[in-house]
Design a protein around this motif. Structure first.
Motif, short mmCIF file in Angstrom:
data_model
loop_
_atom_site.label_atom_id
_atom_site.label_comp_id
_atom_site.label_asym_id
_atom_site.label_seq_id
_atom_site.Cartn_x
_atom_site.Cartn_y
_atom_site.Cartn_z
N GLN A 396 0.77 -1.05 -0.04
CA GLN A 396 -0.36 0.09 -0.16
C GLN A 396 0.60 1.61 0.02
OE1 GLN A 396 -3.09 -0.35 3.11
NE2 GLN A 396 -3.90 -2.06 2.67
N HIS A 397 2.07 1.27 0.26
CA HIS A 397 2.44 2.94 0.92
C HIS A 397 3.72 2.64 -0.25
CE1 HIS A 397 4.62 4.27 4.23
NE2 HIS A 397 5.28 5.32 2.92
N GLY A 398 3.86 1.89 -0.98
CA GLY A 398 4.18 1.37 -2.40
C GLY A 398 5.12 0.58 -3.26
N ALA A 399 5.52 0.34 -2.45
CA ALA A 399 6.99 -0.78 -2.27
C ALA A 399 6.35 -2.22 -3.00
CB ALA A 399 7.56 -1.56 -0.81
N GLN A 400 8.08 -2.40 -3.99
CA GLN A 400 7.33 -3.30 -4.97
C GLN A 400 7.79 -4.70 -3.31
OE1 GLN A 400 11.13 -3.48 -7.58
NE2 GLN A 400 9.13 -1.17 -8.54
N VAL A 401 6.92 -6.15 -4.69
CA VAL A 401 7.00 -7.17 -4.20
C VAL A 401 7.24 -7.72 -5.19
CG1 VAL A 401 5.42 -7.19 -2.36
CG2 VAL A 401 4.52 -7.60 -4.68
N ASP A 402 8.03 -9.44 -4.82
CA ASP A 402 8.74 -10.60 -5.68
C ASP A 402 8.31 -11.33 -5.76
OD1 ASP A 402 9.91 -11.61 -7.85
OD2 ASP A 402 11.78 -10.78 -6.83
N PHE A 403 7.57 -12.31 -6.36
CA PHE A 403 6.58 -13.77 -5.60
C PHE A 403 8.09 -14.80 -6.16
CE2 PHE A 403 4.25 -17.99 -7.33
CZ PHE A 403 3.87 -17.38 -5.89
N ARG A 405 11.10 -14.56 -4.36
CA ARG A 405 10.68 -15.27 -3.29
C ARG A 405 10.78 -15.68 -1.88
NH1 ARG A 405 14.42 -10.07 -1.25
NH2 ARG A 405 14.69 -8.63 -3.31
N ASN A 406 11.30 -16.41 -1.20
CA ASN A 406 10.55 -17.54 -0.37
C ASN A 406 9.79 -17.26 0.01
OD1 ASN A 406 11.19 -20.13 0.83
ND2 ASN A 406 12.30 -19.32 2.80
N GLY A 407 8.57 -18.23 0.54
CA GLY A 407 7.39 -18.25 0.81
C GLY A 407 6.22 -17.19 -0.21
N GLY A 408 6.69 -16.64 -0.83
CA GLY A 408 5.21 -15.62 -1.35
C GLY A 408 5.61 -14.52 -1.94
N PHE A 409 5.36 -13.35 -1.58
CA PHE A 409 5.36 -11.89 -2.00
C PHE A 409 6.40 -11.25 -1.31
CE2 PHE A 409 1.45 -13.46 -4.68
CZ PHE A 409 2.12 -12.54 -5.66
N GLY A 410 7.58 -11.81 -0.97
CA GLY A 410 8.43 -10.85 -0.59
C GLY A 410 8.42 -9.62 -1.20
N VAL A 411 8.56 -8.59 0.08
CA VAL A 411 9.47 -6.99 -0.19
C VAL A 411 10.54 -6.81 -1.03
CG1 VAL A 411 9.22 -4.80 0.16
CG2 VAL A 411 7.43 -6.10 1.47
N VAL A 412 10.54 -6.22 -1.39
CA VAL A 412 12.36 -6.12 -2.82
C VAL A 412 12.63 -5.22 -1.59
CG1 VAL A 412 13.55 -5.32 -4.51
CG2 VAL A 412 11.25 -6.80 -4.87
N VAL A 413 13.98 -5.11 -1.32
CA VAL A 413 15.08 -4.46 -0.57
C VAL A 413 15.88 -3.96 -1.28
CG1 VAL A 413 13.43 -4.01 1.26
CG2 VAL A 413 14.89 -5.89 1.49
N ASP A 414 16.96 -3.36 -1.06
CA ASP A 414 18.31 -2.98 -1.28
C ASP A 414 19.01 -3.82 0.05
OD1 ASP A 414 18.90 -1.28 0.60
OD2 ASP A 414 18.91 0.48 -0.94
N GLN A 420 12.00 1.34 -2.99
CA GLN A 420 12.43 1.80 -3.83
C GLN A 420 11.34 3.38 -3.54
OE1 GLN A 420 9.65 -0.19 -3.76
NE2 GLN A 420 7.80 0.73 -5.38
N VAL A 421 10.74 3.52 -2.62
CA VAL A 421 10.39 4.79 -1.80
C VAL A 421 11.05 4.77 -1.08
CG1 VAL A 421 8.12 4.95 -0.35
CG2 VAL A 421 8.24 3.64 -1.95
N PRO A 422 11.83 6.54 -1.02
CA PRO A 422 12.26 6.92 -0.22
C PRO A 422 11.14 7.04 1.43
CG PRO A 422 11.79 8.50 -1.63
CD PRO A 422 11.21 7.17 -2.75
N GLY A 423 12.54 6.94 2.43
CA GLY A 423 11.47 6.63 3.62
C GLY A 423 11.03 5.46 4.47
N VAL A 424 11.35 4.26 3.13
CA VAL A 424 10.49 3.41 3.37
C VAL A 424 11.11 1.58 3.48
CG1 VAL A 424 8.20 1.75 2.86
CG2 VAL A 424 8.19 3.92 2.77
N TYR A 425 11.13 1.12 4.58
CA TYR A 425 12.42 0.07 4.53
C TYR A 425 11.20 -0.86 4.56
CZ TYR A 425 16.51 3.38 5.03
OH TYR A 425 17.29 4.36 4.63
#
Length: 461
Positions: A396-403, A405-414, A420-425
């Motif tokens: 909802q906050h705009g973060a991307q997810v990647d199916f 990843r282990n277990g399902g739709f994991g949030v994509v992070v560096d 990729q949303v500034p200020g969101v971890y």
């Protein structure tokens, strides 16, 4: 089903409040202050909690974390309360719902036999007006979710809790291993009460509470360390949504500030804004695919661990554990140490294909890799499969997810846990299943990176 001998382990080190009784459909049931209603009933031998909508199949609990909705009961006059999240208190009244004349002998359960291939509610529409009106009453009973709340417990509009708006430099959502570690690391670098941690559990701790190698003691230590570092804790509190259209100005160059996080507590609605938001929402317990996998007694592996480790309740005398990996290994060892005769089903070379039982499981059919099928008698099946990331809020906050990843739709992070949303971890199992120790370590790394990012922005010392 009447209550039987107490299943609480007298040798358990799990914390317990004072002992009293609750009222279960007029029957006194032993309980400990603060434990969930579902746990108190199970510990007293009451397994059937309600009936499902439409088909009126028996329902117990599955996840014990409020995510599946299997344990809806009428509590203190209010229907559809999650018995796994509702703490017991002196004088509490609870009853099963969505059944007639009773959950144990529900006549509407005939729908499960009459429509084995499924049922559209239009199936029961008929042409004569009077007969159609009668059938619509049946349809409403089949698809209902209990009676309306008692008038005595329905609050007047003026008595509804108020909403509160407040801003924090950092908001951490999720009080499990990753969230507690991240909040502590950030708080150490900021003034007191700069970090707010929001957690939905009756006790913060997340997967600490259900893991035999950690348990409530590890959760209590992590929570105490976070508070000593200056973390403010809001719990139990359910973050229900991110609303980007509700803007409250442009703080810190817009990082994480455009929108609000809605959080519900017993005292009302909290509208939170933050310069940085860190999601450590963990994952949802998942079930395996087999016939009658919704039978009471088929529960999540973490629910089994939560009973045994978090609440000191013996899950069963002859449980079966389905799954592979370190957690399944640790759970089997803990059950065996508690005196249970554990049956292990690895889920790869052999698979569960059917559960047997009615109001509680009595066994499972297991197919091996050669095509043979045999029955494993058991009084509980713990499905110890990897958790699926609870990624709705960061999405909802705009973060991307990647199916992938282990277990399902994991949030994509560096590497620093930044989306990729500034200020969101994001940290921990919400980025893909990791396990307790790995999630805690990830939370520590992300917390330090977030603090460095916050201090690198203009306006922060």
């Amino acid at each position: 089903m009447s209550a039987s001998a107490d299943k609480r382990d007298p040798h358990s080190s799990a914390p317990r409040g004072r002992r009293f009784t609750l009222d279960f459909e007029g029957q006194p049931v032993a309980a400990h202050e603060g434990e969930p209603v579902a746990v108190a009933l199970f510990a007293s031998g009451i397994n059937l909690l309600s009936r499902s909508i439409k088909f009126h199949r028996p329902r117990g609990f599955f996840c014990l974390t409020g995510d599946c909705g299997a344990c809806l009961m009428r509590i203190d006059g209010r229907p559809n309360m999650k018995a796994c999240l509702h703490p017991v208190h002196e004088g509490l009244r609870c009853e099963r719902q969505n059944a007639w004349p009773s959950a144990g002998a529900d006549l509407f359960a005939a729908a499960d036999l009459l429509f084995p291939e499924g049922m559209d509610h239009h199936t029961l529409f008929t042409k004569p007006r009077l007969l159609n009106e009668a059938m619509q009453k049946v349809v409403r009973q089949l698809g209902g979710l209990g009676r309306l709340p008692d008038a005595a417990v329905t609050p007047a509009f003026a008595d509804l809790p108020a909403s509160v708006s407040h801003h924090h430099p950092v908001v951490v959502v999720g009080g499990g291993p990753a969230g507690l570690a991240a909040a502590m690391e950030v708080a150490r670098a900021l003034p007191p009460e700069s970090v707010l941690l929001v957690d939905a559990g009756l006790r913060p701790g997340g997967s600490y509470l259900s893991h035999p190698e950690f348990g409530p003691q590890a959760a209590a230590r992590a929570l105490a360390q976070a508070r000593e570092a200056g973390v403010e804790v809001l719990a139990p509190a359910q973050a229900i949504g991110w609303y980007p259209e509700d803007c409250h100005g442009d703080r810190d160059g817009g990082h994480g500030s455009k929108g609000l996080l809605a959080v519900v507590t017993a005292t009302g609605l909290h509208k939170l804004t933050a310069d940085r938001t860190l999601y450590a929402t963990g994952g949802y317990a998942t079930n395996a695919l087999f016939t009658d996998n919704d039978r009471p007694g088929v529960i999540a592996g973490r629910a089994c661990g939560l009973l045994l480790i978090g609440h000191g309740v013996l899950p069963g005398e002859r449980p079966a554990v389905l799954g592979q990996g370190p957690y399944a290994d640790a759970l089997c060892a803990a059950l065996a140490a508690a005196g249970a005769a554990v049956e292990r089903i690895d889920g790869v070379r052999e698979q569960v294909v059917r559960a047997h039982g009615g109001a509680w499981i009595t066994g499972v059919d297991v197919a091996d890799e050669r095509g043979g099928v045999h029955t494993v008698p058991c009084d509980l099946l713990a499905v110890a499969t990897p958790a699926a990331p609870a990624s709705e809020l960061p999405r909802q906050h705009g973060a991307q997810v990647d199916f992938s990843r282990n277990g399902g739709f994991g949030v994509v992070v560096d590497q620093d846990g930044a989306t990729q949303v500034p200020g969101v971890y994001a940290a921990g199992d919400v980025t893909g299943y990791q396990g307790v120790a790995e999630a805690r370590a990830h939370g520590e790394r992300v917390g330090r990176a977030l603090a460095e990012d916050l201090f690198s922005r203009p306006g922060h010392a």
